[in-house]
Scaffold this active site. Structure first.
Site, PDB file in Angstrom:
ATOM      1  N   ASN A 158       0.806  -1.219   0.000  1.00  0.00           N
ATOM      2  CA  ASN A 158       0.000   0.000   0.000  1.00  0.00           C
ATOM      3  C   ASN A 158       0.842   1.273   0.000  1.00  0.00           C
ATOM      4  O   ASN A 158       0.413   2.288  -0.520  1.00  0.00           O
ATOM      5  CB  ASN A 158      -0.979   0.012   1.183  1.00  0.00           C
ATOM      6  CG  ASN A 158      -0.335  -0.409   2.478  1.00  0.00           C
ATOM      7  OD1 ASN A 158       0.242  -1.490   2.588  1.00  0.00           O
ATOM      8  ND2 ASN A 158      -0.408   0.449   3.478  1.00  0.00           N
ATOM      9  N   GLY A 207     -13.728  -3.375  -0.483  1.00  0.00           N
ATOM     10  CA  GLY A 207     -14.502  -2.568  -1.422  1.00  0.00           C
ATOM     11  C   GLY A 207     -13.996  -1.142  -1.584  1.00  0.00           C
ATOM     12  O   GLY A 207     -13.894  -0.643  -2.707  1.00  0.00           O
ATOM     13  N   CYS A 332       4.482  10.065  12.254  1.00  0.00           N
ATOM     14  CA  CYS A 332       4.546  11.102  13.298  1.00  0.00           C
ATOM     15  C   CYS A 332       3.164  11.465  13.818  1.00  0.00           C
ATOM     16  O   CYS A 332       2.983  11.777  14.982  1.00  0.00           O
ATOM     17  CB  CYS A 332       5.207  12.361  12.769  1.00  0.00           C
ATOM     18  SG  CYS A 332       6.865  12.066  12.175  1.00  0.00           S
TER      19      CYS A 332
HETATM   20  C1  LIG Z   1      -6.645  -0.718   3.282  1.00  0.00           C
HETATM   21  C2  LIG Z   1      -5.902  -1.981   3.417  1.00  0.00           C
HETATM   22  C3  LIG Z   1      -6.332  -2.984   4.295  1.00  0.00           C
HETATM   23  C4  LIG Z   1      -7.507  -2.803   5.231  1.00  0.00           C
HETATM   24  O1  LIG Z   1      -8.729  -2.792   4.571  1.00  0.00           O
HETATM   25  P1  LIG Z   1     -10.009  -2.247   5.381  1.00  0.00           P
HETATM   26  O2  LIG Z   1     -11.153  -2.573   4.501  1.00  0.00           O
HETATM   27  O3  LIG Z   1      -9.800  -0.790   5.540  1.00  0.00           O
HETATM   28  O4  LIG Z   1     -10.049  -2.988   6.668  1.00  0.00           O
HETATM   29  C5  LIG Z   1      -5.610  -4.147   4.357  1.00  0.00           C
HETATM   30  N1  LIG Z   1      -4.530  -4.340   3.582  1.00  0.00           N
HETATM   31  C6  LIG Z   1      -4.093  -3.410   2.708  1.00  0.00           C
HETATM   32  C7  LIG Z   1      -2.901  -3.700   1.864  1.00  0.00           C
HETATM   33  C8  LIG Z   1      -4.756  -2.196   2.594  1.00  0.00           C
HETATM   34  O5  LIG Z   1      -4.299  -1.270   1.750  1.00  0.00           O
END
Ligand SMILES: *Cc1c(COP(=O)(O)O)cnc(C)c1O
Length: 408
Positions: A158, A207, A332
């Site tokens: 991410n 989603g 931070c």
């Molecule tokens: C956003 C994210 C999650 C969490 O998803 P939620 O639906 O917000 O709980 C898990 N893993 C990755 C890589 C993400 O980017």
């Protein structure tokens, strides 16, 4: 900080995305007119059930899965927890988990918690990454043991967008009879996924990362994989996840998956071109700037750039004044002065890790928006640097670049 939603230049799509107008439109009648329970015997509920079935098929099609391999959950985090806790219960004698140092907290913190939850019986191997965020498959292979219950490795990161070789990694686990879970929350809808070819046992998606609403997730469980439910209750999802389905969001997710399949090529060309224009523009116009993450094994929408000797938070606040939404790799804001665990795992130097900034685009971004950032950011960085004592010292010492990753 402005509270207005107009004139927002949204480049934080790895945090969450706008619900696509087509998705919202598809959902609305199921709040107002068709509010039945999909499990009801009467036709008023049954017609909702049929719409849920239709949505499930669309999601399965995007993944190359079969509809009965999908379990609806409340979010990506629930999907991650369900997969890992299921494997722990299915193999009570196996006491080892393999994951990486760069996982989302939904996996990372759960694995760390498990260690204490099971009275320190579970050992967790967190695989390191290279300085470009990629993984060493040799080290991965060495980590797999007879005692390993499950491997949990994200499909795409991410923070950096770096893509891991999930097909190979899953195959290596499968050869050894080890379950494989992938957190594909950032990958689904952005890059092609075909689970007929990629032998994962579990896959998580969410989603709100692909233009569906917040609060809906899916856990894919391959047919034949041992499974222990997380939420126990009614017979929904064939007893694999109790709780009345989040009907409207399921329908929205179905539509979002259909749109993603249609727009995938565009995402991989137009959005990637925008990303590259932004990235190349920033790297060329601002000195002491480095790209975090592999240059090509990366999501088409994500760029993570470090501006040396400035704080990510300060950059974000200044961008915010122009309505530009991005995100910082450093933590931070949560009261810690440590840079993000991903930057640390990659060994990004201290002077650069704090200034790491992520821009994550979507199909809704335009060339004008990219140019707007390219127009304003160089001045923001220059101004912040005039106030940075570290910058002054580095200039006096004529430091060329703090970058120690020679791979990019
Ligand atoms: C956003 C994210 C999650 C969490 O998803 P939620 O639906 O917000 O709980 C898990 N893993 C990755 C890589 C993400 O980017």
């Amino acid at each position: 900080m402005s509270d207005s939603a107009d004139r927002v230049i949204y480049m934080d799509n790895n945090a969450t995305t706008r619900v696509a107008p087509e998705v919202l439109e598809e959902m609305l009648p199921y709040f107002s007119d068709y509010y039945g329970n999909p499990s009801s015997m009467h036709n008023f509920g049954g017609q909702v059930g049929r719409k849920v079935t239709e949505a499930r098929q669309k999601i399965a099609d995007l993944l190359g899965a079969s509809p009965d391999e999908l379990i609806f959950t409340s979010c990506g985090t629930e999907s991650d927890s369900t997969a890992i806790l299921s494997a722990i219960q299915s193999f009570p004698d196996k006491r080892h988990i393999v994951t990486t140092r760069v996982e989302h907290p939904a996996v990372k913190n759960l694995c760390e918690h498990l260690y204490s939850l099971t009275g320190h019986k579970h050992k967790v191997t967190q695989l390191p990454v290279e300085c470009d965020g990629t993984i060493d498959l040799g080290k991965y292979e060495e980590s797999l043991t007879e005692d390993t219950a499950i491997v949990s490795v994200m499909w795409a990161n991410n923070e950096t967008g770096v893509i891991f070789p999930i097909e190979q990694m899953a195959a290596m686990a499968k050869e050894r009879g080890i379950l494989f879970h992938t957190d594909a929350v950032q990958a689904v809808g952005k890059i092609p996924i075909n689970l007929k070819k990629v032998p994962v046992d579990f896959l998580s998606l969410s989603g709100h990362k692909l233009h569906a609403p917040k609060g809906i997730g899916v856990l894919y469980v391959r047919k034949g994989t041992p499974f222990a439910p997380f939420l126990i209750g009614g017979h929904q999802e064939h007893g694999r996840r109790g709780g009345t389905e989040n009907v409207t969001s399921v329908i929205g997710l179905g539509k979002a998956c259909e749109l993603a399949a249609l727009r995938m090529d565009e995402e991989n060309t137009r959005v990637k071109a925008l990303r590259d224009r932004l990235e190349e523009g920033l790297l060329a116009s601002i000195p002491h700037t480095l790209l975090n993450g592999h240059k090509t094994d990366r999501l088409p929408n994500t760029t993570n750039i470090s501006f040396e000797y400035v704080e990510g938070e300060a950059i974000l606040l200044h961008l915010d004044r122009f309505g530009i939404c991005a995100s910082s790799g450093s933590a931070c804001t949560s009261g810690s002065l440590e840079p993000s665990h991903v930057m640390r795992a990659m060994g990004v130097p201290f002077t650069a890790a704090h200034g790491s900034t992520r821009f994550s685009l979507s199909t809704y971004n335009t060339e004008e928006e990219i140019d707007f950032v390219l127009e304003h950011l160089p001045k923001i960085i220059a101004d912040l640097r005039t106030m940075s004592p570290f910058w002054e010292e580095a200039m006096k010492a004529e430091v060329v670049c703090g970058c120690n990753c020679k791979k990019n």
